[in-house]
Every structure is written in C-alpha cells, then in structure tokens.
Design a protein around this motif. Structure first.
Motif, PDB file in Angstrom:
ATOM      1  N   GLY A  89       0.804  -1.222   0.000  1.00 36.50           N
ATOM      2  CA  GLY A  89       0.000   0.000   0.000  1.00 36.50           C
ATOM      3  C   GLY A  89       0.831   1.263   0.000  1.00 36.50           C
ATOM      4  N   LEU A  90       2.082   1.184   0.382  1.00 39.37           N
ATOM      5  CA  LEU A  90       2.960   2.351   0.436  1.00 39.37           C
ATOM      6  C   LEU A  90       3.788   2.524  -0.826  1.00 39.37           C
ATOM      7  CD1 LEU A  90       4.314   1.735   4.055  1.00 39.37           C
ATOM      8  CD2 LEU A  90       2.401   3.206   3.364  1.00 39.37           C
ATOM      9  N   LEU A  91       3.756   1.539  -1.702  1.00 37.88           N
ATOM     10  CA  LEU A  91       4.602   1.532  -2.892  1.00 37.88           C
ATOM     11  C   LEU A  91       3.962   2.287  -4.050  1.00 37.88           C
ATOM     12  CD1 LEU A  91       5.708  -2.203  -2.768  1.00 37.88           C
ATOM     13  CD2 LEU A  91       7.016  -0.198  -2.063  1.00 37.88           C
ATOM     14  N   PRO A  92       4.793   2.780  -4.975  1.00 36.62           N
ATOM     15  CA  PRO A  92       4.238   3.401  -6.190  1.00 36.62           C
ATOM     16  C   PRO A  92       3.577   2.352  -7.084  1.00 36.62           C
ATOM     17  CG  PRO A  92       6.637   3.308  -6.300  1.00 36.62           C
ATOM     18  CD  PRO A  92       6.239   2.818  -4.938  1.00 36.62           C
ATOM     19  N   PHE A  98      -4.613   0.173  -3.072  1.00 31.98           N
ATOM     20  CA  PHE A  98      -4.767  -1.040  -2.266  1.00 31.98           C
ATOM     21  C   PHE A  98      -3.823  -1.003  -1.072  1.00 31.98           C
ATOM     22  CE2 PHE A  98      -5.885  -2.978  -6.519  1.00 31.98           C
ATOM     23  CZ  PHE A  98      -7.242  -3.024  -6.267  1.00 31.98           C
ATOM     24  N   ALA A  99      -4.281  -1.501   0.040  1.00 29.87           N
ATOM     25  CA  ALA A  99      -3.435  -1.632   1.229  1.00 29.87           C
ATOM     26  C   ALA A  99      -2.543  -2.856   1.062  1.00 29.87           C
ATOM     27  CB  ALA A  99      -4.307  -1.784   2.474  1.00 29.87           C
ATOM     28  N   GLY A 100      -1.520  -2.941   1.895  1.00 30.31           N
ATOM     29  CA  GLY A 100      -0.684  -4.135   1.892  1.00 30.31           C
ATOM     30  C   GLY A 100      -1.480  -5.339   2.380  1.00 30.31           C
ATOM     31  N   GLY A 123      -7.185 -11.763  -5.075  1.00 25.34           N
ATOM     32  CA  GLY A 123      -7.745 -11.510  -6.401  1.00 25.34           C
ATOM     33  C   GLY A 123      -6.860 -10.724  -7.330  1.00 25.34           C
ATOM     34  N   GLY A 124      -5.548 -10.966  -7.319  1.00 23.94           N
ATOM     35  CA  GLY A 124      -4.652 -10.325  -8.284  1.00 23.94           C
ATOM     36  C   GLY A 124      -4.808  -8.825  -8.347  1.00 23.94           C
ATOM     37  N   GLU A 125      -5.259  -8.331  -9.497  1.00 21.06           N
ATOM     38  CA  GLU A 125      -5.393  -6.892  -9.699  1.00 21.06           C
ATOM     39  C   GLU A 125      -6.482  -6.269  -8.833  1.00 21.06           C
ATOM     40  OE1 GLU A 125      -5.399  -8.954 -12.465  1.00 21.06           O
ATOM     41  OE2 GLU A 125      -3.333  -8.565 -13.061  1.00 21.06           O
ATOM     42  N   ALA A 126      -7.301  -7.076  -8.205  1.00 21.02           N
ATOM     43  CA  ALA A 126      -8.337  -6.553  -7.316  1.00 21.02           C
ATOM     44  C   ALA A 126      -7.833  -6.433  -5.874  1.00 21.02           C
ATOM     45  CB  ALA A 126      -9.575  -7.455  -7.358  1.00 21.02           C
ATOM     46  N   THR A 127      -6.592  -6.828  -5.619  1.00 27.26           N
ATOM     47  CA  THR A 127      -6.057  -6.805  -4.255  1.00 27.26           C
ATOM     48  C   THR A 127      -4.671  -6.186  -4.159  1.00 27.26           C
ATOM     49  OG1 THR A 127      -6.879  -9.086  -4.287  1.00 27.26           O
ATOM     50  CG2 THR A 127      -6.091  -8.266  -2.219  1.00 27.26           C
ATOM     51  N   LEU A 128      -3.864  -6.290  -5.226  1.00 28.19           N
ATOM     52  CA  LEU A 128      -2.472  -5.859  -5.177  1.00 28.19           C
ATOM     53  C   LEU A 128      -2.196  -4.755  -6.179  1.00 28.19           C
ATOM     54  CD1 LEU A 128      -0.539  -9.247  -5.091  1.00 28.19           C
ATOM     55  CD2 LEU A 128      -0.636  -7.545  -3.285  1.00 28.19           C
ATOM     56  N   GLY A 129      -1.289  -3.860  -5.805  1.00 25.78           N
ATOM     57  CA  GLY A 129      -0.800  -2.869  -6.742  1.00 25.78           C
ATOM     58  C   GLY A 129       0.095  -3.537  -7.778  1.00 25.78           C
TER      59      GLY A 129
END
Length: 186
Positions: A89-92, A98-100, A123-129
C-alpha cells in the motif's frame, strides 16, 4: 470429449515429444557451460551478473554447500516477497490505493510463490498494486522455477559424478537457468 479436444491433446503430445531431444540437449549444454546460440548475446550479461555478485563460475560446491546456498536463497526470497506484499500500500504503481496484505496472507503468498506452488488466495489486480505483482510475484515465477531446475541438475550431477566431491555451483546454475532457458522461453 470432443474430436477437437482429442486433436489438441494429440498435437500437444506430438509437439512435446518433438521438442524433448533438442530442448534437452540445449539445456544440457547450458548447464555444462558449453556455447549455445544465445551465448554471444547473453554471455556478457552472465559474466556481469557473476562479477556483480562475486561468483566464480569455476568454483563448484559440494552437496551440502549447494543445499545451504539454495535454502538461504529461498529464505531471502520469502522474506523479501513477504516485506513487499506487506508494504504494498505504500509503494508506487498502486493507482487503486490497495493496502498491503495481512500478515498471514502475505506469508502464505510469499511461501507459495517461492516454493513454486503459486497457490493464490487473493484476487490479483483486485487486491495488489502493480509493483508487488511485477517485482515480487512475476520475478518469483522465474526465480523459483530456476532454483528448482538447478536442484534437478545438481541431483543429476550427483548421480553422474557419484565419486566426485562437487555437484556444480548453485548461483551459476540459477543464473544460467534464468538467462538461457526461462527468459528465452518466455
């Protein structure tokens, strides 16, 4: 099963059997350090990786050192991927914000991808940056496969060199598996 499904399976098996010998010979040449059609292009990259990492391709390891190197590599990979998933969640490259991942899900995912089981409970793109997916999960798809191939090569060398004290160099086998086999196939 439909006739089209049977035809696809038969064609796949024929293609697979046709590629066994040439791909097997190519892989054997790669792991033995012999020249391949890609050596001219990838040889300088391979040597640069060794120079940066301080690895001497001529130095072989015994089975214990080879195993320890692999286990330390896997441990470092799990820790890095876990950290990346936790701070996602803190990354570009996170336009959705999305949160970590939670600690348990991050650990499960990290261990899963590092061990090449790739069990997913998200869920891939639904959960992770994008950055954790690119720099973490995609990279582990290559690294874990290359580490597994290196261990297989070490096992084969162990059988073939039953009286020898060394079975190769884990770092060399890992590098060659990535550069000469996995990246070109991708």
């Amino acid at each position: 099963m439909t006739p089209n499904g049977v035809l696809q399976i038969v064609l796949y098996l024929v293609l697979l059997l046709a590629l066994v010998k040439p791909l097997g010979l190519y892989m054997a040449n790669v792991y033995e350090g012999k020249a391949t059609p890609l050596t001219r292009v990838l040889g300088p990259v391979e040597r640069a990786v060794y120079r940066i990492c301080g690895v001497s391709p001529a130095d072989e390891m015994g089975w214990l050192l080879y195993t320890v190197a692999m286990l330390l590599f896997k441990l470092a990979s799990v820790l890095f991927l876990y950290f990346l998933l936790r701070i996602g969640g803190l990354l570009p490259l996170n336009p959705e914000g999305f949160a970590g991942m939670s600690p348990d899900l991050a650990l499960n995912t990290a261990v899963s991808f590092v061990t090449n089981t790739n069990w997913q409970n998200y869920g891939g793109e639904a959960t992770l940056g994008y950055l954790p997916q690119m720099a973490g999960l995609t990279v582990q798809n290559f690294l874990s496969a290359a580490a597994g191939m290196a261990m297989c090569v070490a096992l084969i060398r162990g059988f073939a060199r039953h009286n020898a004290k060394a079975i190769g160099n884990f770092w060399v086998d890992l590098t060659r598996g990535i550069l000469y086999i996995l990246l070109p196939l991708a």
